[in-house]
Design an enzyme around this catalytic site. Structure first.
Site, PDB file in Angstrom:
ATOM      1  N   ASP A  96       0.562  -1.038   0.057  1.00  0.00           N
ATOM      2  CA  ASP A  96      -0.064   0.070   0.058  1.00  0.00           C
ATOM      3  C   ASP A  96       0.793   1.394  -0.125  1.00  0.00           C
ATOM      4  OD1 ASP A  96       0.926  -0.048   2.632  1.00  0.00           O
ATOM      5  OD2 ASP A  96      -0.759  -0.391   3.699  1.00  0.00           O
ATOM      6  N   GLU A 118      -1.025  -8.847  -1.636  1.00  0.00           N
ATOM      7  CA  GLU A 118      -1.659  -8.169  -0.273  1.00  0.00           C
ATOM      8  C   GLU A 118      -2.892  -7.214  -0.722  1.00  0.00           C
ATOM      9  OE1 GLU A 118       1.001  -7.573   3.319  1.00  0.00           O
ATOM     10  OE2 GLU A 118      -0.025  -5.452   3.099  1.00  0.00           O
ATOM     11  N   GLU A 132      -2.142   5.245   2.924  1.00  0.00           N
ATOM     12  CA  GLU A 132      -1.939   3.960   2.488  1.00  0.00           C
ATOM     13  C   GLU A 132      -3.328   3.244   2.166  1.00  0.00           C
ATOM     14  OE1 GLU A 132      -0.383   5.003   5.443  1.00  0.00           O
ATOM     15  OE2 GLU A 132       1.680   4.753   4.819  1.00  0.00           O
ATOM     16  N   HIS A 204       6.236   4.769  13.070  1.00  0.00           N
ATOM     17  CA  HIS A 204       6.423   5.663  11.792  1.00  0.00           C
ATOM     18  C   HIS A 204       5.343   6.347  11.289  1.00  0.00           C
ATOM     19  CE1 HIS A 204       5.345   3.044   8.743  1.00  0.00           C
ATOM     20  NE2 HIS A 204       5.715   2.253   9.494  1.00  0.00           N
ATOM     21  N   ARG A 206       2.339   8.314   9.509  1.00  0.00           N
ATOM     22  CA  ARG A 206       2.097   9.636   9.187  1.00  0.00           C
ATOM     23  C   ARG A 206       1.245  10.426  10.186  1.00  0.00           C
ATOM     24  NH1 ARG A 206       4.643   9.627   4.326  1.00  0.00           N
ATOM     25  NH2 ARG A 206       4.910  11.828   3.474  1.00  0.00           N
ATOM     26  N   HIS A 237      13.113   4.384  12.930  1.00  0.00           N
ATOM     27  CA  HIS A 237      12.943   4.527  11.393  1.00  0.00           C
ATOM     28  C   HIS A 237      13.661   5.674  10.947  1.00  0.00           C
ATOM     29  CE1 HIS A 237      10.638   5.179   7.599  1.00  0.00           C
ATOM     30  NE2 HIS A 237       9.990   4.190   7.738  1.00  0.00           N
TER      31      HIS A 237
HETATM   32  C1  UD1 Z   1       6.890   4.694   3.657  1.00  0.00           C
HETATM   33  C2  UD1 Z   1       5.455   4.377   3.327  1.00  0.00           C
HETATM   34  C3  UD1 Z   1       4.757   3.848   4.290  1.00  0.00           C
HETATM   35  C4  UD1 Z   1       5.221   2.608   4.749  1.00  0.00           C
HETATM   36  C5  UD1 Z   1       6.589   2.726   5.107  1.00  0.00           C
HETATM   37  C6  UD1 Z   1       7.592   1.593   5.293  1.00  0.00           C
HETATM   38  C7  UD1 Z   1       4.368   6.037   1.432  1.00  0.00           C
HETATM   39  C8  UD1 Z   1       3.673   7.331   1.415  1.00  0.00           C
HETATM   40  N1  UD1 Z   1       4.630   5.591   2.818  1.00  0.00           N
HETATM   41  O1  UD1 Z   1       6.838   5.615   4.735  1.00  0.00           O
HETATM   42  O2  UD1 Z   1       3.246   3.125   3.712  1.00  0.00           O
HETATM   43  O3  UD1 Z   1       4.677   1.899   5.783  1.00  0.00           O
HETATM   44  O4  UD1 Z   1       7.494   3.563   3.879  1.00  0.00           O
HETATM   45  O5  UD1 Z   1       8.438   2.067   6.180  1.00  0.00           O
HETATM   46  O6  UD1 Z   1       4.675   5.171   0.610  1.00  0.00           O
HETATM   47  N2  UD1 Z   1      14.386   7.703   4.769  1.00  0.00           N
HETATM   48  C9  UD1 Z   1      15.893   7.725   4.850  1.00  0.00           C
HETATM   49  N3  UD1 Z   1      16.201   6.400   4.582  1.00  0.00           N
HETATM   50  C10 UD1 Z   1      15.552   5.474   4.062  1.00  0.00           C
HETATM   51  C11 UD1 Z   1      14.165   5.495   4.006  1.00  0.00           C
HETATM   52  C12 UD1 Z   1      13.552   6.700   4.530  1.00  0.00           C
HETATM   53  O7  UD1 Z   1      16.657   8.692   4.946  1.00  0.00           O
HETATM   54  O8  UD1 Z   1      16.042   4.297   3.796  1.00  0.00           O
HETATM   55  C13 UD1 Z   1      13.995   9.072   5.141  1.00  0.00           C
HETATM   56  C14 UD1 Z   1      13.897   9.966   3.976  1.00  0.00           C
HETATM   57  O9  UD1 Z   1      14.352  11.324   4.587  1.00  0.00           O
HETATM   58  C15 UD1 Z   1      12.538  10.147   3.302  1.00  0.00           C
HETATM   59  C16 UD1 Z   1      11.661  10.024   4.768  1.00  0.00           C
HETATM   60  O10 UD1 Z   1      12.660   8.983   5.613  1.00  0.00           O
HETATM   61  O11 UD1 Z   1      12.337  11.450   2.728  1.00  0.00           O
HETATM   62  C17 UD1 Z   1      10.361   9.271   4.297  1.00  0.00           C
HETATM   63  O12 UD1 Z   1      10.344   8.225   3.503  1.00  0.00           O
HETATM   64  P1  UD1 Z   1       8.708   7.889   2.905  1.00  0.00           P
HETATM   65  O13 UD1 Z   1       9.006   6.677   2.165  1.00  0.00           O
HETATM   66  O14 UD1 Z   1       8.372   9.142   2.176  1.00  0.00           O
HETATM   67  O15 UD1 Z   1       8.019   7.764   4.170  1.00  0.00           O
HETATM   68  P2  UD1 Z   1       7.967   6.515   5.022  1.00  0.00           P
HETATM   69  O16 UD1 Z   1       7.511   7.168   6.547  1.00  0.00           O
HETATM   70  O17 UD1 Z   1       9.438   5.664   5.164  1.00  0.00           O
HETATM   71  N1  UDP Z   2      11.872  -4.317  10.322  1.00  0.00           N
HETATM   72  C1  UDP Z   2      13.098  -4.321  10.181  1.00  0.00           C
HETATM   73  N2  UDP Z   2      13.771  -3.492  10.916  1.00  0.00           N
HETATM   74  C2  UDP Z   2      13.275  -2.812  11.857  1.00  0.00           C
HETATM   75  C3  UDP Z   2      12.156  -2.493  11.944  1.00  0.00           C
HETATM   76  C4  UDP Z   2      11.139  -3.315  11.182  1.00  0.00           C
HETATM   77  O1  UDP Z   2      13.434  -5.511   9.447  1.00  0.00           O
HETATM   78  O2  UDP Z   2      14.192  -2.056  12.531  1.00  0.00           O
HETATM   79  C5  UDP Z   2      10.765  -5.038   9.494  1.00  0.00           C
HETATM   80  C6  UDP Z   2       9.564  -5.594  10.363  1.00  0.00           C
HETATM   81  O3  UDP Z   2       9.773  -6.952  10.688  1.00  0.00           O
HETATM   82  C7  UDP Z   2       8.592  -5.753   9.165  1.00  0.00           C
HETATM   83  C8  UDP Z   2       8.888  -4.529   8.339  1.00  0.00           C
HETATM   84  O4  UDP Z   2      10.209  -4.121   8.531  1.00  0.00           O
HETATM   85  O5  UDP Z   2       8.672  -7.126   8.465  1.00  0.00           O
HETATM   86  C9  UDP Z   2       7.611  -3.487   8.616  1.00  0.00           C
HETATM   87  O6  UDP Z   2       8.219  -2.449   7.994  1.00  0.00           O
HETATM   88  P1  UDP Z   2       7.816  -0.865   8.557  1.00  0.00           P
HETATM   89  O7  UDP Z   2       7.197  -0.858   9.884  1.00  0.00           O
HETATM   90  O8  UDP Z   2       8.597   0.222   8.038  1.00  0.00           O
HETATM   91  O9  UDP Z   2       6.446  -0.843   7.228  1.00  0.00           O
HETATM   92  P2  UDP Z   2       5.076  -1.261   7.370  1.00  0.00           P
HETATM   93  O10 UDP Z   2       4.942  -2.637   7.682  1.00  0.00           O
HETATM   94  O11 UDP Z   2       4.385  -0.511   8.395  1.00  0.00           O
HETATM   95  O12 UDP Z   2       4.430  -0.636   6.079  1.00  0.00           O
END
Ligand code: UD1
Ligand code: UDP
Length: 365
Positions: A96, A118, A132, A204, A206, A237
């Site tokens: 999602d 999914e 999402e 994490h 939003r 995160h």
């Molecule tokens: C995203 C997804 C969310 C999912 C989550 C899993 C969207 C809108 N959101 O949210 O559905 O649950 O991923 O974790 O698709 N960043 C880093 N390094 C990384 C990853 C992220 O620095 O490897 C930082 C960056 O500043 C980036 C910010 O995190 O801009 C947010 O990343 P983003 O993918 O927009 O949102 P998530 O909260 O990670």
């Molecule tokens: N996870 C991981 N390392 C971490 C925290 C979470 O590998 O430090 C894994 C967790 O086991 C799960 C996935 O990341 O499989 C979930 O990701 P996240 O919570 O970022 O996203 P969501 O599932 O809420 O979209």
């Protein structure tokens, strides 16, 4: 030969697509390519190393504190270019995220069938989780094959008028992923005290950026002051917005360890060592039945009611007192999940998905 493009961009998508990618790679009927949108950077790259996944295309779109518009434009343009240059029979997306939705939209523009892994998860509140819930609705609309993890997810799709013949209940590939990594060597690198019980925390979403994360931080701070025999581990995160809220509240607090995100092998190991998990994660809700661990869900609603029904998840939200009271109750009175039934499947979801794709192209669907 069926030409498949599997697209992912974030941590959970890689984890849950990994078993399917392996399944497709091993089958001579498939020519399988992989596209990494780069919505996440470090959190995905680490997994690609561990799982030995080498993307054929990488868009590298991530920027710090990116907006939804930024991700949307980057994925739309980048996936569009690739689909212009190379012909695929089917595109596979998972979950999602904005990568998931925009990749499906782009594939639709190119008249390429989409398989949604999914499919059918719903809270029925378009702002929760945001974005999402809408990403899932739109992806399910855009896809040709909906791989629903459970009967409940299938029913959600039927209620929306989705043609039953395109819905397949497969189980969730997260179960396949956990089973697969049980063969990996664990090189656990956290120094945890032997004499304390571990509580693992992740958050994490939003919806929680504004106030929820601070309330979660405050609840943990209060608990850590009272319960000296509990040790909280928070693999935080990478999102700077999340860090800015949590770290100032909890840094330097006794019995609280804030770490970088753990790689998947280490994180699952940490969950196994924990007596309780606090999280707002989608994936973690699906993992606790396999690991037989209790989870307090730091959200007000869930699209995974199966885990609640099976007795592994209690919905708590982000109210500071409510978190405190629920953790206190579990410390004082204990809580063991009531069933060993895993509502998310048997670890064969990817095998089923592969078979359905084959039947779609070679007949009988
Ligand atoms: C995203 C997804 C969310 C999912 C989550 C899993 C969207 C809108 N959101 O949210 O559905 O649950 O991923 O974790 O698709 N960043 C880093 N390094 C990384 C990853 C992220 O620095 O490897 C930082 C960056 O500043 C980036 C910010 O995190 O801009 C947010 O990343 P983003 O993918 O927009 O949102 P998530 O909260 O990670
Ligand atoms: N996870 C991981 N390392 C971490 C925290 C979470 O590998 O430090 C894994 C967790 O086991 C799960 C996935 O990341 O499989 C979930 O990701 P996240 O919570 O970022 O996203 P969501 O599932 O809420 O979209």
């Amino acid at each position: 030969m069926i030409k498949v493009l599997t697209i992912f961009g974030t941590r959970p998508e890689v984890i849950k697509l990994y078993p399917l990618i392996e399944e497709l790679k091993e089958d001579k009927d498939f020519d399988t390519k992989i596209l990494n949108t780069g919505q996440h950077k470090e959190m995905v790259n680490e997994l690609l190393n561990i799982f030995n996944i080498n993307p054929d295309f990488s868009l590298n779109i991530m920027e710090e504190k990116q907006s939804l518009e930024h991700i949307t434009k980057g994925v739309l343009d980048g996936v569009g270019k690739i689909l212009n240059e190379e012909k695929f029979d089917i595109v596979i997306v998972q979950g999602d995220t904005t990568t998931t939705f925009v990749s499906s939209l782009t594939s639709f523009y190119h008249k390429i069938p989409v398989g949604h892994v999914e499919a059918g998860l719903r809270t029925n509140n378009i702002y929760y989780p945001f974005p999402e819930e809408m990403n899932r609705i739109l992806t399910d609309k855009l896809s040709t094959l909906d791989f629903a993890p459970t009967e409940n997810a299938k029913n959600n799709l039927i209620k929306e008028g989705v043609d039953e013949s395109k819905i397949f209940v497969t189980g969730n590939t997260i179960v396949d992923a956990i089973q697969k990594i049980s063969n990996f060597n664990v090189n656990f690198n956290l120094n945890l005290p032997d004499d304390k019980k571990i509580i693992t925390v992740t958050a994490h979403r939003r919806e929680s950026w504004e106030n929820g994360l601070s309330r979660i931080g405050n609840a943990i701070k209060k608990l850590s002051k009272i319960y000296k025999d509990i040790f909280f581990v928070i693999p935080i995160h990478k999102n700077p917005v999340v860090r800015e809220k949590i770290i100032p509240i909890l840094s330097g607090v006794d019995n609280v360890l804030i770490t970088e995100p753990l790689d998947y092998i280490n994180f699952v190991h940490l969950m196994k060592k924990s007596f309780l998990i606090l999280s707002d994660s989608g994936g973690v809700q699906e993992e606790v039945p396999t690991l037989n661990k209790p989870l307090l869900l730091l959200r007000n609603e869930t699209e995974r009611p199966e885990a609640v029904k099976a007795g592994f998840v209690r919905i708590v939200g982000t109210d500071e007192d409510k978190i405190f009271e629920n953790v206190k109750d579990i410390i004082d009175n204990g809580w063991k999940p009531i069933s060993n039934y895993n509502p998310f499947g048997d670890g064969k979801a990817s095998e089923r998905i592969k078979k359905i794709i084959k039947e779609y192209f070679y007949g009988s669907i």
